[in-house]
Design an enzyme around this catalytic site. Structure first.
Site, short mmCIF file in Angstrom:
data_model
loop_
_atom_site.label_atom_id
_atom_site.label_comp_id
_atom_site.label_asym_id
_atom_site.label_seq_id
_atom_site.Cartn_x
_atom_site.Cartn_y
_atom_site.Cartn_z
N LYS A 54 40.28 30.97 45.18
CA LYS A 54 41.25 31.04 46.25
C LYS A 54 41.67 32.47 46.52
O LYS A 54 42.10 32.82 47.63
CB LYS A 54 42.51 30.24 45.87
CG LYS A 54 42.28 28.79 45.60
CD LYS A 54 43.60 28.16 45.11
CE LYS A 54 43.35 26.79 44.54
NZ LYS A 54 44.56 26.29 43.86
N GLY A 55 41.62 33.32 45.49
CA GLY A 55 42.25 34.63 45.52
C GLY A 55 41.95 35.51 46.71
O GLY A 55 42.78 36.32 47.12
N GLU A 109 35.82 39.33 47.29
CA GLU A 109 36.53 38.91 46.07
C GLU A 109 37.85 39.68 45.97
O GLU A 109 37.95 40.82 46.41
CB GLU A 109 35.59 39.20 44.88
CG GLU A 109 36.11 38.90 43.51
CD GLU A 109 36.47 37.47 43.22
OE1 GLU A 109 37.29 36.91 43.97
OE2 GLU A 109 35.97 36.92 42.22
N ASP A 110 38.86 39.04 45.43
CA ASP A 110 40.14 39.73 45.25
C ASP A 110 40.05 40.82 44.19
O ASP A 110 40.45 41.95 44.41
CB ASP A 110 41.27 38.73 44.92
CG ASP A 110 40.93 37.78 43.77
OD1 ASP A 110 39.82 37.88 43.19
OD2 ASP A 110 41.77 36.92 43.45
N ASP A 113 37.05 41.67 37.23
CA ASP A 113 37.63 41.96 35.92
C ASP A 113 36.49 42.09 34.90
O ASP A 113 35.86 43.15 34.83
CB ASP A 113 38.61 40.82 35.59
CG ASP A 113 39.37 41.01 34.30
OD1 ASP A 113 39.43 42.13 33.79
OD2 ASP A 113 39.92 40.02 33.78
N LYS A 141 38.91 46.24 38.01
CA LYS A 141 39.33 46.70 36.67
C LYS A 141 38.07 47.13 35.94
O LYS A 141 37.58 46.43 35.04
CB LYS A 141 39.98 45.55 35.91
CG LYS A 141 41.34 45.11 36.40
CD LYS A 141 41.89 44.09 35.40
CE LYS A 141 42.96 43.24 36.01
NZ LYS A 141 43.35 42.12 35.12
N PHE A 162 47.58 43.04 34.19
CA PHE A 162 47.50 41.79 34.93
C PHE A 162 48.37 41.92 36.19
O PHE A 162 49.56 42.21 36.10
CB PHE A 162 47.95 40.60 34.09
CG PHE A 162 47.56 39.30 34.74
CD1 PHE A 162 46.27 38.79 34.56
CD2 PHE A 162 48.44 38.63 35.57
CE1 PHE A 162 45.89 37.62 35.20
CE2 PHE A 162 48.06 37.45 36.21
CZ PHE A 162 46.79 36.95 36.02
N VAL A 163 47.74 41.74 37.34
CA VAL A 163 48.46 41.94 38.60
C VAL A 163 48.57 40.64 39.41
O VAL A 163 47.73 39.75 39.29
CB VAL A 163 47.80 43.04 39.46
CG1 VAL A 163 47.99 44.41 38.83
CG2 VAL A 163 46.30 42.77 39.69
N ASP A 169 47.04 35.42 41.72
CA ASP A 169 48.03 34.50 41.17
C ASP A 169 48.23 34.68 39.67
O ASP A 169 47.40 35.27 38.97
CB ASP A 169 47.56 33.05 41.39
CG ASP A 169 46.38 32.69 40.49
OD1 ASP A 169 45.35 33.41 40.57
OD2 ASP A 169 46.47 31.73 39.71
N ARG A 175 50.82 34.21 44.93
CA ARG A 175 49.74 34.64 45.83
C ARG A 175 50.28 35.17 47.15
O ARG A 175 49.65 35.98 47.81
CB ARG A 175 48.81 33.45 46.16
CG ARG A 175 47.98 32.96 44.99
CD ARG A 175 46.91 32.00 45.50
NE ARG A 175 46.32 31.17 44.45
CZ ARG A 175 45.31 31.55 43.67
NH1 ARG A 175 44.77 32.74 43.81
NH2 ARG A 175 44.83 30.74 42.76
P1 IMP Z 1 36.10 37.98 36.02
O1 IMP Z 1 35.11 36.86 35.99
O2 IMP Z 1 36.59 38.31 34.63
O3 IMP Z 1 35.57 39.22 36.72
O4 IMP Z 1 37.39 37.47 36.73
C1 IMP Z 1 37.50 37.44 38.08
C2 IMP Z 1 38.62 36.51 38.50
O5 IMP Z 1 39.68 36.50 37.55
C3 IMP Z 1 39.25 36.97 39.79
O6 IMP Z 1 38.60 36.40 40.89
C4 IMP Z 1 40.67 36.51 39.65
O7 IMP Z 1 40.80 35.18 40.13
C5 IMP Z 1 40.94 36.51 38.16
N1 IMP Z 1 41.68 37.72 37.73
C6 IMP Z 1 41.20 38.77 37.07
N2 IMP Z 1 42.15 39.69 36.82
C7 IMP Z 1 43.28 39.20 37.41
C8 IMP Z 1 44.63 39.72 37.54
O8 IMP Z 1 45.00 40.82 37.07
N3 IMP Z 1 45.49 38.92 38.21
C9 IMP Z 1 45.16 37.71 38.74
N4 IMP Z 1 43.90 37.20 38.65
C10 IMP Z 1 42.98 37.95 37.98
MG MG Z 2 42.59 33.47 40.00
#
Ligand code: IMP
Ligand code: MG
Length: 186
Positions: A54-55, A109-110, A113, A141, A162-163, A169, A175
């Protein structure tokens, strides 16, 4: 504890401002120009924009209104997170409706990470014969990355915090905030 000017108090958390609404809007517009310039240089006239729900919904809505490149839009929803920790366990909850074979895909993508989510998504769409896979992330990140996945276009690189806000969210909340802030649980 003294309350900082840029702190927002919520029931169980304090949020410290990281990017204002204005800073975000300015960056998104420039990002759209960077994306247009890239596709124009490639001679690509139409792309399929795939929002990762959703982000990404807030960022995507702002971004597309600045894009000159012709886009058709679709969405996927994947789940990889519980609370504030990435699980590395990516599940498809919703898939695109369009045929992606040979198409120029731009995933929106929002935040990236660990990179697990988009790595899984990329592999999945490459198996379906996507012509090109590009990724735009509003936030990155980079120091948290655990897999070989890079966004092609990035709004802001951020530290390992964490943001929340601008689509991001914490357990489905916050959100709607027009700014981005670091979340500290009370
Ligand atoms: P990844 O698979 O670890 O790269 O995570 C990506 C997803 O984790 C993003 O699409 C977000 O939904 C969530 N996410 C990662 N870091 C944050 C944060 O700081 N705040 C909120 N959601 C996050
Ligand atoms: Mg999320």
């Amino acid at each position: 504890m003294m309350m900082e000017l840029n702190d927002y108090q919520y029931e169980n958390a304090t949020a410290t401002l990281m990017f204002s609404h204005e800073e975000i809007q300015e960056r998104v517009e420039t990002l759209a120009h960077e994306i247009d310039a890239y596709y124009e240089a490639q001679g690509i006239e139409e792309i399929v924009l795939i929002g990762v729900l959703k982000g990404a919904f807030v960022f995507l809505a702002d971004l597309v209104r600045h894009l000159k490149t012709n886009v058709v839009m679709d969405f996927i929803q994947v789940q990889s997170y519980e609370g504030t920790e990435s699980t590395g366990n990516v599940q498809f909850l919703q898939d695109v409706r369009c045929d992606v074979k040979g198409k120029n895909l731009l995933f929106v993508e929002d935040i990236v990470d660990t990179g697990y989510t988009l790595q899984e998504v990329r592999t999945n769409f490459q198996h379906r014969g996507a012509g090109d896979f590009k990724l735009v992330a509003m936030f990155d990140k980079a120091e948290r990355r655990l897999v070989d996945l890079q966004a092609d276009f990035v709004g802001f690189e951020i530290p390992d915090k964490f943001v929340i806000g601008y689509g991001l969210d914490f357990d489905e909340k916050y959100r709607q905030l027009p700014f981005v802030a670091e979340l500290k649980l009370k």
